[in-house]
Write an enzyme that holds these catalytic residues in place. Structure first.
Site, PDB file in Angstrom:
ATOM      1  N   GLU A   1      85.436  38.119  77.967  1.00  0.00           N
ATOM      2  CA  GLU A   1      85.617  37.853  79.388  1.00  0.00           C
ATOM      3  C   GLU A   1      86.358  36.528  79.590  1.00  0.00           C
ATOM      4  O   GLU A   1      86.275  35.627  78.745  1.00  0.00           O
ATOM      5  CB  GLU A   1      84.242  37.752  80.059  1.00  0.00           C
ATOM      6  CG  GLU A   1      83.458  39.056  80.054  1.00  0.00           C
ATOM      7  CD  GLU A   1      83.873  39.999  81.172  1.00  0.00           C
ATOM      8  OE1 GLU A   1      85.083  40.141  81.427  1.00  0.00           O
ATOM      9  OE2 GLU A   1      82.968  40.602  81.771  1.00  0.00           O
TER      10      GLU A   1
ATOM     11  N   ASN B   1      90.211  42.109  84.898  1.00  0.00           N
ATOM     12  CA  ASN B   1      90.246  40.643  84.879  1.00  0.00           C
ATOM     13  C   ASN B   1      90.937  40.101  83.620  1.00  0.00           C
ATOM     14  O   ASN B   1      90.834  38.915  83.316  1.00  0.00           O
ATOM     15  CB  ASN B   1      88.825  40.067  85.001  1.00  0.00           C
ATOM     16  CG  ASN B   1      87.927  40.488  83.845  1.00  0.00           C
ATOM     17  OD1 ASN B   1      88.377  41.146  82.901  1.00  0.00           O
ATOM     18  ND2 ASN B   1      86.661  40.114  83.903  1.00  0.00           N
TER      19      ASN B   1
ATOM     20  N   HIS C   1      90.294  41.067  80.464  1.00  0.00           N
ATOM     21  CA  HIS C   1      89.511  41.023  79.222  1.00  0.00           C
ATOM     22  C   HIS C   1      89.987  42.060  78.213  1.00  0.00           C
ATOM     23  O   HIS C   1      90.537  43.101  78.569  1.00  0.00           O
ATOM     24  CB  HIS C   1      87.997  41.104  79.487  1.00  0.00           C
ATOM     25  CG  HIS C   1      87.453  42.450  79.844  1.00  0.00           C
ATOM     26  ND1 HIS C   1      86.638  42.656  80.928  1.00  0.00           N
ATOM     27  CD2 HIS C   1      87.560  43.656  79.239  1.00  0.00           C
ATOM     28  CE1 HIS C   1      86.287  43.927  80.977  1.00  0.00           C
ATOM     29  NE2 HIS C   1      86.836  44.563  79.958  1.00  0.00           N
TER      30      HIS C   1
ATOM     31  N   ASP D   1      83.180  46.864  70.571  1.00  0.00           N
ATOM     32  CA  ASP D   1      82.096  46.192  71.273  1.00  0.00           C
ATOM     33  C   ASP D   1      80.943  47.152  71.567  1.00  0.00           C
ATOM     34  O   ASP D   1      81.065  48.361  71.354  1.00  0.00           O
ATOM     35  CB  ASP D   1      82.617  45.544  72.574  1.00  0.00           C
ATOM     36  CG  ASP D   1      83.515  46.483  73.382  1.00  0.00           C
ATOM     37  OD1 ASP D   1      83.515  47.697  73.102  1.00  0.00           O
ATOM     38  OD2 ASP D   1      84.204  46.003  74.290  1.00  0.00           O
TER      39      ASP D   1
HETATM   40  C1  GLP Z   1      85.255  47.870  79.020  1.00  0.00           C
HETATM   41  C2  GLP Z   1      85.528  47.793  77.524  1.00  0.00           C
HETATM   42  C3  GLP Z   1      86.952  47.413  77.259  1.00  0.00           C
HETATM   43  C4  GLP Z   1      87.867  48.279  78.091  1.00  0.00           C
HETATM   44  C5  GLP Z   1      87.623  48.014  79.551  1.00  0.00           C
HETATM   45  C6  GLP Z   1      88.554  48.786  80.472  1.00  0.00           C
HETATM   46  O1  GLP Z   1      84.936  46.667  79.586  1.00  0.00           O
HETATM   47  N1  GLP Z   1      84.658  46.860  76.853  1.00  0.00           N
HETATM   48  O2  GLP Z   1      87.210  47.550  75.865  1.00  0.00           O
HETATM   49  O3  GLP Z   1      89.209  48.008  77.778  1.00  0.00           O
HETATM   50  O4  GLP Z   1      86.303  48.422  79.795  1.00  0.00           O
HETATM   51  O5  GLP Z   1      87.984  50.003  80.816  1.00  0.00           O
HETATM   52  P1  GLP Z   1      88.739  51.197  81.491  1.00  0.00           P
HETATM   53  O6  GLP Z   1      89.619  51.754  80.440  1.00  0.00           O
HETATM   54  O7  GLP Z   1      87.646  52.144  81.885  1.00  0.00           O
HETATM   55  O8  GLP Z   1      89.481  50.643  82.634  1.00  0.00           O
END
Ligand code: GLP
Length: 246
Positions: free
Chosen positions: A144, A137, A139, A68
């Protein structure tokens, strides 16, 4: 069917995921990987950088697709996922130009960009292994929670929770976190031959339980991974705390 692997701490969980990447790449040096950003995979990339430096593995023939990107951010912008990947991985392992694929957050026509990305994945022969993080959440990528999810790569509006969680890349300033992103769809992810999700820390425990043991629902996008025949969820004890079968 989700296979669970639970480790005592986050470092051991990250090492496990790095080892899966290494065996995949060693067995198939020209494989196609889907890669995540976020805080969780940073120790995975650090381990891979170490292994590449010591000659234990190479990413030179590996094709990668990042999951992404924020809309409105170019490859060099602070907080962009392309800059993140250069900083944590590619800038440290690529001695010659390798096929690194990113979604272009600056594309004028984002739908065309999404279609281009899907075609590029197809042209590469599909994703062999996708590594995922997990939003608090539920995702995955930037899919989302919603009542409907487009299956393939598409533009999304980010929730406030996700923008707060992503503020790190923007010096902690939530208003600077873009409000939209472009992401592989859950269908793109489910089309991969293998999926591995890494989640660590107590803040992920509810999302982990909902994803692994809850009903399939677009309101917890990660729960749709239960449909995949080859998915492994790698956790530390804190992220596993709300699982009934742990
Ligand atoms: C972002 C990314 C996700 C990732 C998520 C969790 O939203 N788009 O791909 O899994 O963050 O992030 P973290 O690993 O910092 O908790």
């Amino acid at each position: 069917m989700i296979r669970l692997r639970i480790h005592p701490d986050a470092a051991a969980a990250a090492h496990d995921v790095a080892a899966v990447l290494r065996s995949t790449v060693v067995a198939s040096p020209a494989c196609v990987l889907g890669l995540p950003t976020g805080r969780t995979p940073i120790p995975v990339y650090a381990q891979i950088v170490e292994w590449v430096a010591s000659g234990a593995m190479s990413l030179e023939d590996v094709t990668t697709f990042n999951l992404d990107e924020f809309v409105g951010l170019g490859p060099d912008a602070e907080g962009s996922f392309q800059a993140f990947m250069r900083h944590h991985l590619f800038g440290r392992v690529d001695r010659r130009p390798a096929p690194r694929n990113f979604l272009d957050g600056l594309a004028l026509d984002l739908d065309l960009e999404a279609a281009r990305f899907e075609r590029a994945i197809d042209d590469a022969g599909g994703l062999d292994l996708v590594v995922l993080g997990l939003g608090t959440n539920g995702h995955i990528g930037f899919n989302e929670p919603a009542s409907e999810l487009p299956a393939r790569t598409h533009v999304v509006s980010l929730t406030d929770e996700t923008r707060v969680a992503n503020a790190d890349g923007f010096a902690g300033e939530v208003p600077r976190v873009p409000t939209r992103a472009i992401t592989m769809g859950v269908g793109t992810i489910l089309a991969a031959r293998e999926v591995i999700l890494l989640a660590t820390g107590a803040s992920k425990a509810d999302a982990v339980a909902a994803a692994c043991e809850g009903p399939l629902t677009t309101h917890v996008p990660a729960s749709l991974l239960q449909l995949h025949p080859r998915v492994t969820v790698v956790l530390d004890a804190a992220a596993a705390a709300r699982l009934s079968r742990a």
